[in-house]
Design an enzyme around this catalytic site. Sequence first.
Site, PDB file in Angstrom:
ATOM      1  N   GLY A 116      48.630  -8.238  39.349  1.00 47.93           N
ATOM      2  CA  GLY A 116      47.556  -8.420  38.367  1.00 47.93           C
ATOM      3  C   GLY A 116      46.217  -8.604  39.078  1.00 47.93           C
ATOM      4  O   GLY A 116      45.211  -7.964  38.726  1.00 47.93           O
ATOM      5  N   HIS A 117      46.198  -9.460  40.114  1.00 48.03           N
ATOM      6  CA  HIS A 117      44.953  -9.664  40.870  1.00 48.03           C
ATOM      7  C   HIS A 117      44.540  -8.390  41.596  1.00 48.03           C
ATOM      8  O   HIS A 117      43.349  -8.068  41.694  1.00 48.03           O
ATOM      9  CB  HIS A 117      45.141 -10.745  41.942  1.00 48.03           C
ATOM     10  CG  HIS A 117      45.481 -12.101  41.403  1.00 48.03           C
ATOM     11  ND1 HIS A 117      46.660 -12.744  41.675  1.00 48.03           N
ATOM     12  CD2 HIS A 117      44.773 -12.939  40.613  1.00 48.03           C
ATOM     13  CE1 HIS A 117      46.670 -13.932  41.092  1.00 48.03           C
ATOM     14  NE2 HIS A 117      45.544 -14.071  40.426  1.00 48.03           N
TER      15      HIS A 117
ATOM     16  N   SER B  32      51.152 -15.811  38.584  1.00 42.90           N
ATOM     17  CA  SER B  32      51.541 -16.552  39.802  1.00 42.90           C
ATOM     18  C   SER B  32      52.671 -17.524  39.487  1.00 42.90           C
ATOM     19  O   SER B  32      53.494 -17.838  40.348  1.00 42.90           O
ATOM     20  CB  SER B  32      50.352 -17.345  40.349  1.00 42.90           C
ATOM     21  OG  SER B  32      49.274 -16.483  40.571  1.00 42.90           O
ATOM     22  N   ARG B  33      52.712 -18.023  38.254  1.00 44.23           N
ATOM     23  CA  ARG B  33      53.730 -19.026  37.909  1.00 44.23           C
ATOM     24  C   ARG B  33      55.109 -18.405  37.700  1.00 44.23           C
ATOM     25  O   ARG B  33      56.092 -19.145  37.616  1.00 44.23           O
ATOM     26  CB  ARG B  33      53.296 -19.833  36.683  1.00 44.23           C
ATOM     27  CG  ARG B  33      52.107 -20.752  36.995  1.00 44.23           C
ATOM     28  CD  ARG B  33      51.796 -21.731  35.887  1.00 44.23           C
ATOM     29  NE  ARG B  33      50.817 -22.725  36.294  1.00 44.23           N
ATOM     30  CZ  ARG B  33      49.499 -22.661  36.040  1.00 44.23           C
ATOM     31  NH1 ARG B  33      49.021 -21.628  35.372  1.00 44.23           N
ATOM     32  NH2 ARG B  33      48.681 -23.598  36.461  1.00 44.23           N
TER      33      ARG B  33
END
Length: 282
Positions: free
Chosen positions: A36-37, A186-187
């Site tokens: 995503g980043h 990230s989680r």
Amino acid sequence: MRVVHDIEEMRAISQKARAEGKTVGLVPTMGALHSGHIELARRAREECGIVIMSIFVNPIQFGPNEDYEAYPRTLKADAELAEEAGVDYIFAPDAKQMYPKEPLTSVDVGKLTEHLCGASRPGHFRGVATVVAKLFNITRPHRAYFGMKDAQQLRVLIRMNEDLNFGITIVPVPTVREADGLAISSRNTYLSREDRLRAVVLSRSLKLAERLVASGELDAGKIKSAMRDLIMSEVPDALIDYVEIVDDDTVQPIDKVDGKALVALAVRIGGTRLIDNVTVKA
Ligand code: PAF
């Protein structure tokens, strides 16, 4: 690519780039980079002369019982990924530099933060808006890139940019998903293998909402209740934080889908809090 830790050095780099007529792009992140980043960085690379990615786990956006300490910090691996994606500078200040004193000034984006994550994470968006305002002032971007997975954050930052006349073009970037539909976050790394499979229920419930709206069901209560039923039937031990339908602009709950609406949810699976959303239109 260079990693810059110092605020004044970062400011000077950006000022020089602006003076040379370059378009400065900022990709604000808390690190633990994922696809995503990388998508945000790629988009910035396409559109900007220099790309700055900030990596800062911002203490003031975490509540007292949240995962600030446990949040993954993986600067070395992040730097490799960022470089591959075409980032020119990583800006990675430490918390002492960003908050040398107790911050007495904060940015509060009022009504937009009342519901959804704003209700379940009091103070979260004040922390986000405040740190992003600081990052904007330090890096002075022309364009800043944010993911649509954090739908409320995106709306809060668009409004902050308007209200405070930053004059930055905020670029929303579509959510990147795993093959089964799970929104990348990230989680997700906190999920056990079994919970990772069960987590697909978030995107499935959003798809259900989309189908219901497409078939003419506009009653928000009925749509939310169908989504809740699906979640609880597939993952009986899921803890639903919220399943909500709000006006796409005002982020206020609505009874009936009329125009553009945001369907958003936050659900804990195996203790990990996941969020996702979709926009629907009637
Ligand atoms: O979305 C995030 O990663 C964070 O909330 C942000 C925008 C970098 C602010 O800390």
